[in-house]
Each structure stands twice: as structure tokens, then as C-alpha cells.
Scaffold this active site. Structure first.
Site, PDB file in Angstrom:
ATOM      1  N   HIS A 132       0.848  -1.197   0.000  1.00 39.09           N
ATOM      2  CA  HIS A 132       0.000   0.000   0.000  1.00 39.09           C
ATOM      3  C   HIS A 132       0.883   1.246   0.000  1.00 39.09           C
ATOM      4  CE1 HIS A 132       0.701   0.951   4.270  1.00 39.09           C
ATOM      5  NE2 HIS A 132       0.454  -0.324   4.563  1.00 39.09           N
ATOM      6  N   CYS A 151       3.345  -4.450   6.723  1.00 37.79           N
ATOM      7  CA  CYS A 151       2.979  -4.283   5.319  1.00 37.79           C
ATOM      8  C   CYS A 151       4.172  -3.729   4.535  1.00 37.79           C
ATOM      9  CB  CYS A 151       1.793  -3.331   5.189  1.00 37.79           C
ATOM     10  SG  CYS A 151       0.228  -4.020   5.791  1.00 37.79           S
TER      11      CYS A 151
END
Length: 400
Positions: free
Chosen positions: A352, A376
């Protein structure tokens, strides 16, 4: 002599006058009948449109003298009107049971007028899962629905319809023939798709495609499918042998071997396959995400993105994964930040953008090139969007 010639002139004038008066009377009567008819039919349309079906039917009672005189016109107008109503229903999106119930109420009311042909049955049967066929016209409609779905590639729906025709119906033989057509067309489509994958050296993807057939159409152990899988497996083995090894059992490295061995320079020596034309490799040591395009042992680097992975206490998992879901925004109340253009590769772990505040108005941490995330893989916003736009689900992701 003069009197004899005058009398016919007066008789002709009288005849013309009578004929003209008669025509005027007929025209006036016809105008009045049309006027009364138009009032009746407009009243009927108004009542039917408001779903006052009882009053609507009473409005065009067979006892009405004007409607008797305009019977052909009435049938034509009803046909045109009901056809437009049915078309509107077919064009509307029936996304819940209430919509279907209302539509079926109207359609069954139209059916009671016995004006439209059997195509109305097709619409009713297609919407009503509980409809019980009552006549050959119903089975004819079901046959047509089955063929329509078959021709449009909706093989499961087609077979569902065709299986409703019993062997006692005169349409049973045709139904059996169309079921065979559905099965053959479905398999032909699978084989063409598999052949296209094999042509691009996606052997595993082709085998997976054929191994996960729709069992509502054909059985899992269909002889043709099994034969096709065997032929592709053989072709895969021949392909692997042709690129430098006769020991196909050792061509696919174990996960641990692969994770230890892979580098950006040797990626085309490891026989790595992906289910899409892309492969993503994240190098944790260098904090770089590489994107490759091609096929097994034919990968070309198309993108390399500086990234930021998990900190020591919340490390990014290493392993072999695949792209799954995606979305354009998420927000974490726990961390009071969110990310744009997320692409899932494992559980809650995502690619992301760098993190944003809750209203997405500003970046709260621009760190890239060093571990900074909660596990992430953070990227520049434009890089995250590129992955979001281009990397399909099923793409292999390797992280080490």
C-alpha cells in the site's frame, strides 16, 4: 321531351345528397366510436400502470359495445402496450426478491389477457424459481431459455433449465441434445483457454484451470478433461527438459531453497512460475520491490520500487505468496493512519502507499528505503497505484 330529361337530373342530385349524408353519418359515428375507444383504452392504461388490475380489467369488459367494434385495434394496442411493459421489466435490475415478486405479479396479470405469445412464459419462468410447468408451451419456453443461456455461455443456468424438461415431454429429446451442446461448448472453451496458456508456457496455470472445472456442468473425472491434463503435463515435462534438465522432480525448488537462492540476477534460472504474466519479488535487505513480466525463466524486470517493510517487532513475513484482494483505501484506528491502493498478498499484510491521516489529506510518514511499517510493504503512492492497477490476483509474490 323537356320534362323527361329534367327528372333524372333531380334524381341524381338526390342520390348524391343521400350518399354524402350517409358518409358524413358514418364518419361522425366512426369518430365518436374512436373517441369513446380512446377514452376507454387510456383509462385502462392508467389503471394498469397504477397496478389497479381489477378495475383495469373491468374497464375493457367484453360487454362494451365500443370495444366490440374495435376488437382488432384493441388486441393490437394491448399487444403493443404489454410488450413495452414486459421489456421495461426485463431491462430493469431485479436485485432482490421484492422486485421479483412485483415483476411476477405484473407479468402473470398480463398473461391472463392471453394476448402475448409464449415468449411471455420465458420471462415468467426465468424470474420464478418456483414456477411449475403446466403445459407443452411452458416446456417450450424452458427449452428456449436453456438454448438462450447456452448460446450466451451461461452453461450452468442452461443445464438447470433443460433438466426441468421430463422425458414425457415432446421437447425432452431436444433438451438432451442441448445439454450435450452445453457440455461440449464448455469443454471447448476450457481447451481453447488452456491451449492459449500453454502457448505462452503457462503449463501450471493451464493444468489448474482444467483441474477446477465447474462440476455443475461436467464431472471432475471427465475423460476428456483428464486426457487434456495428461497431455499438458507431458508437454510441461518436455518443456522443462528442453531448458536444461532431465530430472523434472528437482526442477521446482522447495520454498526454503527458493528463498535462499533467489536474486534479481538469477531469477531466470530457478524455474519460477506465476499464474499471471507478472511476478513480484521483495528484497528485504535492500528494501526494494521488483516487478517482473514474462513467464518461467523468461522474466524481464519492468519496475523496481523503493519500499519500506516491517520493523523488527512487526516484521514483514518471508515466503512465497500470491496476490488476492485489493481496495483503494483503508484506515486503522489502532495506528491512526491508513493507506491508499492496497493489494493483499497474505492475511492482513498488504502492499500500500505511505501512510495517510484519516481524511487522506496528508502523508503522516514518508519513510522509504528502511523498515518502518507494521508488517505491510509501503510504497510511494504512485507506485502503490501502479501495483493496484496492473498486478492481477494470482500473481506470485516472493519475499526474502
Amino acid at each position: 321531351m323537356n320534362n323527361l330529361f329534367r327528372k333524372p337530373k333531380r334524381s341524381i342530385f338526390k342520390i348524391i345528397t343521400i350518399v354524402f349524408a350517409g358518409l358524413l353519418l358514418v364518419l361522425a359515428a366512426n369518430y365518436y366510436i374512436n373517441y369513446k375507444y380512446s377514452l376507454i383504452i387510456e383509462s385502462f392504461f392508467s389503471k394498469f400502470n397504477s397496478c389497479d388490475f381489477t378495475t383495469a380489467k373491468q374497464t375493457i369488459s367484453e360487454d362494451n359495445i365500443y370495444l366490440k367494434l374495435k376488437k382488432k385495434t384493441l388486441n393490437k394496442d394491448l399487444n403493443t402496450y404489454f410488450s413495452s411493459v414486459v421489456k421495461d421489466i426485463c431491462d430493469s435490475v431485479l436485485d432482490n426478491e421484492d422486485d421479483k415478486s412485483k415483476a411476477l405479479l405484473v407479468l402473470n396479470e398480463i398473461k391472463s389477457y392471453d394476448v402475448l405469445n409464449s415468449s411471455l412464459n420465458k420471462v415468467i419462468i426465468s424470474l420464478d424459481d418456483t414456477y411449475v410447468p403446466k403445459s407443452d408451451s411452458d416446456y417450450e419456453a424452458i427449452l428456449d431459455l436453456g438454448l438462450d443461456n447456452c448460446n450466451s455461455g451461461n452453461f450452468t443456468a442452461a443445464i438447470d433449465f433443460l433438466n426441468k424438461i421430463p422425458d414425457s415431454s415432446k421437447y425432452y429429446s431436444d433438451a438432451t441434445k442441448y445439454i450435450d451442446k452445453c457440455i461440449n461448448d464448455y469443454k471447448d472453451g476450457l481447451f481453447k483457454e488452456a491451449d492459449a496458456l500453454v502457448k505462452d508456457d503457462y503449463y501450471t496455470k493451464a493444468i489448474n484451470l482444467l483441474s477446477n472445472v465447474d462440476t455443475s456442468i461436467i464431472s471432475q473425472d471427465d475423460a476428456d478433461i483428464t486426457s487434456k491434463i495428461n497431455s499438458i503435463t507431458e508437454a510441461k515435462e518436455n518443456y522443462l527438459a528442453s531448458i536444461g534438465s532431465n530430472d523434472t522432480q528437482n526442477l521446482t525448488l522447495t520454498s526454503s531453497q527458493l528463498l535462499q537462492a533467489i536474486t534479481s540476477s538469477n531469477i531466470n534460472t530457478l524455474n519460477i512460475e506465476s499464474l499471471t504474466p507478472y511476478l513480484v519479488y521483495v528484497n528485504l535487505a535492500d528494501q526494494i520491490t521488483y516487478v517482473y513480466k514474462g513467464s518461467m525463466n523468461k522474466w524481464d524486470t519492468v519496475k523496481s520500487f523503493t519500499c519500506s517493510t516491517g520493523i523488527d517487532t512487526e516484521k514483514t513475513p518471508t515466503g512465497i505468496f500470491d496476490v488476492r484482494e485489493r481496495g483503494d483505501w483503508f484506515y486503522s484506528d489502532k495506528y491512526e493512519q491508513g493507506g491508499k491502493y492496497w493489494v493483499q498478498f497474505y492475511g492482513d499484510y498488504l502492499f500500500h502507499s505511505v501512510p495517510y491521516n484519516e481524511d487522506q489529506s496528508e502523508v503522516v510518514d514518508n519513510t522509504l528505503g528502511t523498515p518502518a511499517s507494521h508488517g505491510c510493504i509501503r510504497l510511494k503512492t504512485e507506485d502503490a497505484k501502479w501495483i493496484y492497477d496492473n498486478i492481477d490476483s494470482g500473481t506470485k509474490v516472493i519475499i526474502n
